[in-house]
Scaffold this motif. Structure first.
Motif, short mmCIF file in Angstrom:
data_model
loop_
_atom_site.label_atom_id
_atom_site.label_comp_id
_atom_site.label_asym_id
_atom_site.label_seq_id
_atom_site.Cartn_x
_atom_site.Cartn_y
_atom_site.Cartn_z
N SER A 16 44.98 38.38 37.27
CA SER A 16 43.64 38.78 37.71
C SER A 16 43.60 39.90 38.74
O SER A 16 42.80 40.83 38.58
CB SER A 16 42.86 37.56 38.21
N PRO A 17 44.39 39.86 39.82
CA PRO A 17 44.30 40.97 40.78
C PRO A 17 44.61 42.32 40.14
O PRO A 17 43.97 43.33 40.46
CB PRO A 17 45.34 40.60 41.85
N ASN A 20 41.65 43.42 38.06
CA ASN A 20 40.58 43.95 38.90
C ASN A 20 40.78 45.43 39.19
O ASN A 20 39.82 46.19 39.25
CB ASN A 20 40.46 43.17 40.21
N GLY A 23 40.20 47.31 35.69
CA GLY A 23 38.81 47.27 35.21
C GLY A 23 38.73 46.63 33.84
O GLY A 23 39.67 45.97 33.39
N ASN A 78 40.74 40.45 29.95
CA ASN A 78 39.87 40.22 31.10
C ASN A 78 39.31 38.80 31.12
O ASN A 78 39.23 38.18 32.17
CB ASN A 78 38.69 41.20 31.10
N ASN A 109 50.85 44.69 42.59
CA ASN A 109 49.56 45.29 42.89
C ASN A 109 49.68 46.44 43.87
O ASN A 109 48.97 47.44 43.76
CB ASN A 109 48.59 44.23 43.41
#
Length: 120
Positions: A16-17, A20, A23, A78, A109
Motif C-alpha cells: 500500500s505505501p 500510494n 497512484g 490498488n 519507499n
C-alpha cells in the motif's frame, strides 16, 4: 515486496505505501512464465497516475506464474494488493541466502521517493 507462500515459492506484491506513491494503476508489464530472474535485476513495470516504475526482483528464481488478470484489470493492484493484486510467483533458488538482503517496505519507499525527488 515478497510474500513467502511455501519454502521455495514466493509471491511478489506491491504494498500500500508504494501504491500510494504510484497512484491509480492503469498498466503492467510482467515477465514470462519460465523466465529466470536474479535478485536486483529488472522484473516488471507498473504504470500509474503519478509515474511508471520498474521493479527489480527481490529474489532469484524462475517465474512459475503471472497474474494475467492484471492485463484486463490493473486496478486489482490498488483494490486488492494482498489477494487478487499479486504480480508474479516464483520458485526461488536461494531463499535462505537472499532473505537477509531484502529491503524493508520503508527502505523501498525511500528509494522510490529518491527517484521522484520527494523529500519525506
Amino acid at each position: 515486496m515478497s510474500t513467502i507462500l511455501k519454502s521455495s515459492t514466493t509471491a511478489c506484491n506491491v504494498v500500500s505505501p508504494t501504491l500510494n506513491l504510484i497512484g491509480d494503476i492503469f498498466g503492467v508489464t510482467l515477465p514470462e512464465v519460465g523466465q529466470i530472474v536474479y535478485q536486483g535485476e529488472y522484473l516488471l513495470s507498473v504504470e500509474g497516475d503519478n509515474f511508471s516504475y520498474d521493479f527489480h526482483s527481490p529474489l532469484s528464481g524462475e517465474i512459475s506464474k503471472i497474474n494475467t488478470d492484471l492485463f484486463l484489470d490493473p486496478s486489482l493492484l490498488n483494490r486488492f494488493p494482498w489477494s487478487y493484486g499479486w504480480l508474479v510467483r516464483m520458485q526461488t533458488f536461494d531463499l535462505d541466502g537472499e532473505l537477509p538482503s531484502l529491503m524493508t517496505t520503508e527502505e523501498h519507499n525511500q528509494l522510490i521517493r529518491e527517484k521522484l525527488h520527494i523529500i519525506n
